[in-house]
Design a protein around this motif. Sequence first.
Motif, short mmCIF file in Angstrom:
data_model
loop_
_atom_site.label_atom_id
_atom_site.label_comp_id
_atom_site.label_asym_id
_atom_site.label_seq_id
_atom_site.Cartn_x
_atom_site.Cartn_y
_atom_site.Cartn_z
N TYR A 173 10.73 34.10 44.20
CA TYR A 173 9.32 34.47 44.07
C TYR A 173 8.43 33.91 45.16
CZ TYR A 173 9.37 36.95 39.63
OH TYR A 173 9.56 37.87 38.65
N HIS A 174 8.93 32.95 45.90
CA HIS A 174 8.06 32.37 46.92
C HIS A 174 8.25 33.04 48.27
CE1 HIS A 174 11.90 30.52 47.33
NE2 HIS A 174 11.58 30.08 48.52
N THR A 175 9.06 34.09 48.32
CA THR A 175 9.36 34.63 49.63
C THR A 175 8.52 35.81 50.11
OG1 THR A 175 11.13 36.00 48.73
CG2 THR A 175 11.75 33.83 49.47
N PRO A 176 8.03 36.68 49.24
CA PRO A 176 7.31 37.84 49.78
C PRO A 176 5.86 37.50 50.11
CG PRO A 176 7.42 38.02 47.43
CD PRO A 176 8.15 36.76 47.79
N PRO A 177 5.10 38.49 50.61
CA PRO A 177 3.67 38.23 50.82
C PRO A 177 3.01 37.80 49.52
CG PRO A 177 4.30 40.31 51.80
CD PRO A 177 5.48 39.82 51.05
N VAL A 178 1.89 37.12 49.69
CA VAL A 178 1.28 36.46 48.54
C VAL A 178 0.85 37.45 47.46
CG1 VAL A 178 -0.75 35.18 47.88
CG2 VAL A 178 0.62 34.45 49.81
N ALA A 179 0.31 38.58 47.87
CA ALA A 179 -0.14 39.54 46.87
C ALA A 179 1.02 39.90 45.95
CB ALA A 179 -0.68 40.80 47.55
N ILE A 180 2.20 40.00 46.55
CA ILE A 180 3.37 40.36 45.75
C ILE A 180 3.82 39.18 44.91
CG2 ILE A 180 5.73 41.20 45.89
CD1 ILE A 180 4.89 42.50 48.58
N SER A 181 3.87 38.01 45.52
CA SER A 181 4.19 36.80 44.74
C SER A 181 3.29 36.71 43.52
CB SER A 181 3.94 35.54 45.57
OG SER A 181 5.01 35.27 46.39
N ALA A 182 2.02 37.00 43.73
CA ALA A 182 1.05 36.83 42.65
C ALA A 182 1.36 37.79 41.51
CB ALA A 182 -0.36 37.05 43.18
N ILE A 183 1.63 39.02 41.85
CA ILE A 183 1.86 39.98 40.77
C ILE A 183 3.21 39.71 40.12
CG2 ILE A 183 2.93 41.95 41.93
CD1 ILE A 183 0.26 43.27 40.33
N PHE A 184 4.15 39.23 40.90
CA PHE A 184 5.44 38.87 40.32
C PHE A 184 5.27 37.67 39.41
CE2 PHE A 184 8.99 40.69 43.16
CZ PHE A 184 8.30 41.87 43.28
N GLY A 185 4.71 36.62 39.99
CA GLY A 185 4.59 35.37 39.25
C GLY A 185 3.71 35.52 38.04
N GLY A 186 2.65 36.31 38.19
CA GLY A 186 1.75 36.46 37.07
C GLY A 186 2.29 37.45 36.05
N LEU A 187 2.49 38.66 36.50
CA LEU A 187 2.69 39.75 35.55
C LEU A 187 4.15 40.00 35.20
CD1 LEU A 187 1.06 41.81 34.04
CD2 LEU A 187 1.17 43.32 36.00
N LEU A 188 5.00 39.96 36.22
CA LEU A 188 6.31 40.56 36.04
C LEU A 188 7.19 39.82 35.03
CD1 LEU A 188 7.12 43.12 37.29
CD2 LEU A 188 8.41 41.89 39.00
N THR A 189 7.22 38.50 35.15
CA THR A 189 8.07 37.76 34.21
C THR A 189 7.58 37.95 32.78
OG1 THR A 189 6.70 35.94 34.89
CG2 THR A 189 8.99 35.91 35.60
N LYS A 190 6.29 38.19 32.63
CA LYS A 190 5.75 38.31 31.28
C LYS A 190 6.20 39.59 30.61
CE LYS A 190 3.61 34.62 32.54
NZ LYS A 190 3.92 34.64 33.97
N VAL A 191 6.66 40.54 31.42
CA VAL A 191 7.19 41.75 30.80
C VAL A 191 8.45 41.40 30.02
CG1 VAL A 191 7.93 44.10 31.20
CG2 VAL A 191 6.26 43.07 32.71
N GLY A 192 9.26 40.50 30.59
CA GLY A 192 10.42 40.02 29.85
C GLY A 192 10.01 39.33 28.56
#
Lengths: 791, 133, 136, 124, 505, 98, 164
Positions: free
Chosen positions: E233-252
């Motif tokens: 999660y720390h590798t892509p551009p920040v906008a992507i990190s943010a949506i991954f870190g914030g939103l994506l895991t929560k889908v699980g």
Amino acid sequence: MLTVIALIFIVALVSPWIHKLFGNKSGWVLALLPFGSFLYLASWLPHITAGNVVQQSTPWVSMALFQVDLAFYLDGLSLMFGLIITGIGTFIVLYGSGYLSGDAYLSRFYCAVLLFMGSMLGVVLADNLISIFVFWELTSFTSFILIGFSHEQENSRKAALKALLVTGIGGLALLAGLVLMGFASGHWEVSALLNEGDIIRNHPHYLAILILVLAGAFTKSAQFPFSFWLPGAMAAPTPVSAYLHSATMVKAGVYLLARMNPVLGSTETWLILVGGFGLLTLLVSAWLALSFTDMKQILAYSTVMALGTMIMLIGLGTEMAMKGLAVYILSHAMYKGALFMVAGAVDHEAGTRDVLKLGGLRPLMPISFAAAALAAISMAGIPPLYGFIAKEIVYEAALEAPLWPVLVITLAVIANIAIVAASAIVVIRPFLGKKVETPKKAHEAPLTMWIGPLILAVLGVLFGVLPFLVDRSLMIPVASSVFGAPMDFYLSLWHGFNLPLVLSLLTLTGGILVYLVWDRLRESAPMKVYQSGFAMGPINGYEGLLAGLLGLAGWQTRTIQNGLMSNYLITILVTMLVAVGYTFITRSGLVWNHSFENMLLQEWALSIAILTSLGIILAFRNSRLTMVIGAGVVGFSLALIYLMHGAADLAMTQVLVETLTVILVVLVLIHVPKLIEVRSTTSRIRDAVVAVGAGVLMTLLILAVTAVPFDAFISEYYAEASYPLAHGRNIVNVILVDFRALDTMGEVVVVAIAGLAVYALIKMKRFGSPDDPETEGAAPDGTASKQGKSS
Amino acid sequence: MDTILPILAGTIFATGIYLLLRRSLILTIIGIILISNSVNLALFSLGRLSTENPPLIKAGSLEPLAPFANPLPQALILTAIVIGFGLLAFALALAYRSYRELGTVDQDELLKDAEDTSAAIVPKNDFKDGGDV
Amino acid sequence: MKSLILHTATRLMIGVLVLFSLFLFFRGHDEPGGGFIGGLVGAGAFTLYAIAFGTEATRKVLRIHPITLIAYGLLSLVVSGLIPMFMAEPFLTGKWLFIEWGAFDTKLSTPLLFDIGVYLCVVGFIVTVIFSLEEE
Amino acid sequence: MFEIIAGILLISGGFFVLVASVGILRLPDILMRMHASTKAGTLGAGLILLAVAFTYGEIGIISRAVATIIFILMTAPVAAHAIGRAAYKSGFKFWKGTVVDDLKTYYERSGTPGHEDGELPKED
Amino acid sequence: MNGLLVLPVAIPLITATLALLFRKSSQLQRWIGVLGMVALLGAVLVLFRDVHNDGIQVLQLGNWAAPFGITLVADMLAMLMLGISAIMGVIIGIYSIFDIDRERERFGYYPLLHILIMGVNGSFLTGDIFNLYVWFEVMLIASFTLLALGNSKNQLQGALKYVFINLFSSLIFLFGVALLYGMTGTLNMADLAVRLPQVENTGLVTTVAMIFLVSFGIKSAIFPLFFWLPASYHTPPVAISAIFGGLLTKVGVYALIRVFTLLFTDASVHNDYLHHILLWVGGFTMVIGVLGAASHMEFRKILSFHIVSQIGYMIMGLAFNTAMGLMGAIFYVLHNILAKSNLFLISGIAQRLLGTFELKKMGGLYKHYPFLAVLFLISAFALAGFPPLSGFWAKLSLVKAGLSLELYVITGVAILVGLLTLFSMTKIWLTAFWGTVPEEVPGHFGKLPLFGAGKLYILVIPVMIIAGMIILVGLNAQPFLELCMTAAEQLLDTSVYIEAVLGPQ
Amino acid sequence: MDFFSLAISIVYVLLSLSLLVSLVRVIIGPSLADRVVALDLIAFVVISLIATYAISSGHPVYLDVAIVLALVAFLGTIAFARFIIMRAEKLRKEGTHV
Amino acid sequence: MKIFLFHIILALIWTAVTATFSFGNLLIGLILGYLVLIVVEPAIDKNHYTRRVWKGITLILFFLKELVVSSVRVAIDVMRPGFHMKSGVVDIPLTVTSDLEITILANMISLTPGTLSLEVSEDKKELFIHAMYIDEGVEHVRENIKNGMERHIMEVTRGVQVRD
Ligand code: NA
Ligand code: NA
């Protein structure tokens, strides 16, 4: 009261702009805020004196299962604390404006200190258990910012972190304690709890609640062994330490215990825990004060000692103790505030706070000296100052201790001897004696910096000489609040010749003697051992704990987060096997009622073909294309199996996808050289065991589930509806484009994005700065990457 | 056939898992292909098997000839196959690009967690003219 | 691959493959086939062409960028879903139009449009992948 | 009658397919094996497809069976050519009964890299 | 039936399609991107009103009655998740304008982002377990691509792990779906809720529940299945990190909450056993994650490990299985998305100012960018659960829930982990913000203003908006807590859900 | 059992045998081309099996699957051929050809 | 003109595979064929699509005969223990010139057992085949091909006027 606190917060947030607006005068302007609050609180004084309380409540969250009110409760105790907070706060704002005059961060100081003041006021005024915690945490946060004010120095940052962690952990414990208290009693308002003490005390959770609340209070009030953060926090500029450590933050713990005394107190556990910790702290820290030469360190440890005294008094719980507590808190706030501010002034003007490097400042800083002298006399407990009255009552309370009074009084006296010496050190060494060359050319501090200490010191004299000014109006309500029942007493300077007076004299004499031998004492080996044991011990403990934690963290990260995907996968697989397999075997049990009787020849052939191909795939791991061929055979065989069970579309798709898969893999393999499998036999066996386990589990699960009776009602509906309603004769296709078209839409989106993805992956330029040595795509073996590019 | 299919599914799954754990990404991908096949087969046999009529409605009739094979798992597997194919193409391209950038397809070599990530991620933005905006 | 035999055979085969893919596509609603299967066969044609002649030549044959093909595919999926919504019916409800012109009996429908989207996306996807991998 | 023809077609088709597989198992070098696979395979599959046509006897099915046969006839030789040429170009050892290799001469003449005697490269 | 229910899925798809069609023009794509997100937010708000006023909303797609077609269901939980997703969409849409470079835009950043949101929204809305699988895959492929988009070494390394582990988890999920179908003959979740209790072999259902726990556990990064997350999660551009870190895991997490409240309930599984396991999992996840955060010195890696830790809290709330616990978990999810995304976004601004994410090479932000420091403090202390910020209410409700169940150990662990969270947040603060300005900084450091020239404000404004929301939710928690409570109550009373989908039983 | 059914049974036996025999060539190789030839043949076996099944099941519709396979199976073979040639060229370029 | 023929063929294939021999279906086939041509048109070499249908039938019959006869021969050899044939790669000088002719010839050669097309020379003048049976000499193989397969094909592709 909510309005006042909210106003403080709002003004705090806009203070940078106020500072910009008023420039040099901003201190005076902003001091109006605490001063106004002081006046507001003082206006309630007659009401409180009359034995009344004030309650205000605004619902914050109000739900069936969740009720948090912003409730406030003003009685003697909270009023006294409120007055101290706002009163000394007024001086601190002024003092800060002088001390930090010209500092780029002055506006940030205003902001933080006012926020802190608001939070602190919230703690003492709040009635609701949760809102107490809210403000409590806010004080932790704001004090963190304040302690780390000189953030460019490493030790400031460390001290701030230390304070935050120690008080933070206490705060969390407190939260648990408060919530448990709420559950135990069903009340979430302190005012309501005050009458429900018995419920709590008889509740099975009493001990847990007590320990949790004490953890909160002791860490905040720097009780031994949590006291180590406080002297470290002296890294903060003096206005901060003066405020936090004389009048406010550290007293939050005292306040809390005093507040909770009617609820949690008067049990033996309370007496031993609270009294014991207080006694231990006051003894240990008083003498620690003598092991330092930094004025602020000395004052810090004397503060810890004072806090210990207060805690001990709360622990004792007697009427006399309550009376002593009330007086002691007030007197300590005044003299310690004054002394801290003077220490800061000395530092500010002379450039050092080390008493060994100071001397003869009296002619240069006469007003500061006067303030310091008066305050120190009060701290030493010499008549006619208010500190004397306080100490007398403390001795009396100690003598009346419900448990081991002799021990208590002995220890109290021993500790106070050190404090007398400390008082002498902080005044005599810097101000009297020979003039010493200081780093800066010293002269009197500006008005803003001496007015506070002077007023506080003078008040110490005033209240000492004329104790009735505060006793009926404030001290009695305070003591009554803490005691939990109405009390009545008079204070006077002269108590007659009694044991406390004798002990006072003894203390004074002892103190003077200690002062005289201080230089030798400080340098003596036992003192060094003492210091390293009691001052450094807890710090080392803290740092060891932190290092241990980081070590553990690093170890676990290196061990389980080692970057090898196969390890991650094997962990996941083993977890799955254990979790699912264990559940399956213990909860469901194996189901086996199957046979191979009606299998056709071609089905056997297909099965053998699949198994053989799997064997090929496994055996030819070093020939990827052979594996691809094996996988292709598996795919074709599966297509046949699908076909033989009536799935024509599926078989077609499988055939097509399998073929295209083979093509894609081959196209990639053209560019990617092969890698000879190198893994240890152990890990191969491990992998094989896991793989076989997973396979067996899958088979058994399918068999178990297929043993459950099945109702294909959905498919029957599709069969009925497909042609008449959806106009399609191929039911599978109708499912795909109509009944379950959304699935298909998602699936097509997957495919579409996969196309885009592959395009981007292959075609897009790589990002990376030219100075990054990695970006040249250097391969570990050089040749490999060249091969890739050449083809 | 309804006993052998679960066994086949399990065997394919096991083979896939074993390959998943190999060092070469290519083998990992072949493992994924096999696992995907095994799950599809599992879904197929869980929809209960039939050697009867295909779920097609002959011209002139309104319903398929009973007993007909369960069409729902077929549609689901079809969906899963196509999804799996898309993901597989991605995985292949990823492995390929990784090989091009990192020079190997050895998991153990190239999958060590990256440390400093700053430089490579964000292109140098020239703030003077508002950068990329 | 440079082979006269392959090249000539490919020219013949792609016609057959594309035609057959359309056949599979159009009858998919009634017999085995449909958007995916048709799309996969159609993509097979371009795969063959790309392997035989390289991607540049295939690009000229296709004339449209495969990503654009994907975009149009998605567009027709969306449109087929939205059409019933303008008739106050749920997204993706099948709407049918039966045209009887003597010789023709044609049915136009949103599921058909939907399947066209599927077809285009699948073709676009595979062609993109083949182009990307082949060009390297 | 049709059934009997179909049955014969089926069995002979199956026979030729089997011959093809035995051929690729037994024949001594890769090009020899390809003879078996391409021809006998095509013939075998073609016969079986014809059997389908005969069994059903419906125009639609006949046309499909024939179409399949045509497709096989179109694709199989191309595949055989491609793989045979690839095998030749990547180098392999002819079996001992090989008496002539004109292609080698041609490649040498035209300077095209082509067949060198020797084993095929190890697997990839 | 509510026909608009499809909009949260359809709008991103339309947006993505348009962005793909106009992929040659960066400018156009940005406009389409932001407008699409705003439209999505609007649609979600309309739906939110419907769900709030009229209860659970249902859409039978293609007009096929449940359980034959696919049903979209919006209960309060789904709505809350959709709401936060739409908000994050707008935020990230704006942030991306500056954060994402032309090259990424050319290669489909905007379509990918919107498809990601589509997958996320579809997962929240769907009432069909197989359809959930499909949405997961949509989400996965989009996230795979966004993660790898740029092809830098680190991105590829991170993506490889992310991809293969998630591919595996999806296949396990599909297997679980297959088993459910094999037991009940249905895929509709409401119908499953009716039919699963009728399966006689309760232990078998429990076993299948474990498969879902493992699969969703991988997606939501619980112990010991989380490894892929901090590795990528720390590798892509920040906008992507943010949506991954914030939103994506929560889908699980959402999926776990959904199946463990709707499908695997007291009626259908050995629920004490499962919740016991969930409790342990939650505890370990908290601790291991936070220890990981403690051991790193890279801004985004710390944040990534925190994600893991905080998932533990949500799992714990789920394990409590009471209204209070679920409310806490849901509130925690919402709050965490805000705070965590914001921290990622701040890390991006910090990186642009200082040129690195390595804390050891950072410093001076407090000195030169006090406003940014304030924004960080708000988010960081919210994450640590400090009042009166949003995280406080999450922590408080979980603590209350745990203590009321007399689960002292786990509650104690949760409380202590909160402190460790605070510790690693202060690690960032003490170095990057309070630390001295490092010797080598980009020339613009300290000179480039947050607002005005340089256009950093395009990055700062989204951060301000989220910070404002964190404060707003903290100070005015009541409506949000009430919504979460409604959601929790709906989860606990499955009959409402079932009736909304299948009609009166 | 009439002749036709017998013929079907016989052809299944023959085709099953072919399938397995072809697999033997996949196993023993020795070259990639040999294996590809075997895979190509397996596609024919599968086409034949499908056609036979189209007869024995009474559902000629399955014939369509055979058509599809007949049309696309050679694509894989051609891809393999391409691989073999490119690998040979690569090896030749590097001079490691044996 | 030649493309038009291809067009008709495609339409016929369509009607064949859809199995509906009606005017409407033929029309659809023509339309689809048109679409296909639009798609593949640039790929089609425009010069080589004439053909004589009845010659084609002759060719097919000849080819089928060859296929069966030599398949049987291969079958016998495969079943018989030991291998006694002589084989090798033989070059066939070509009379046919067009790509299509060469391809048809090569494919037919490949399909008839015993011979397999490997390569066409750059100048399209030689075809290299692998022959399984050259027991009767290389020239015999060449003769067989030139007089059999190649002649038949030329009769189809070149029509009557080429015959000599
Ligand atoms: Na579907
Ligand atoms: Na589908």
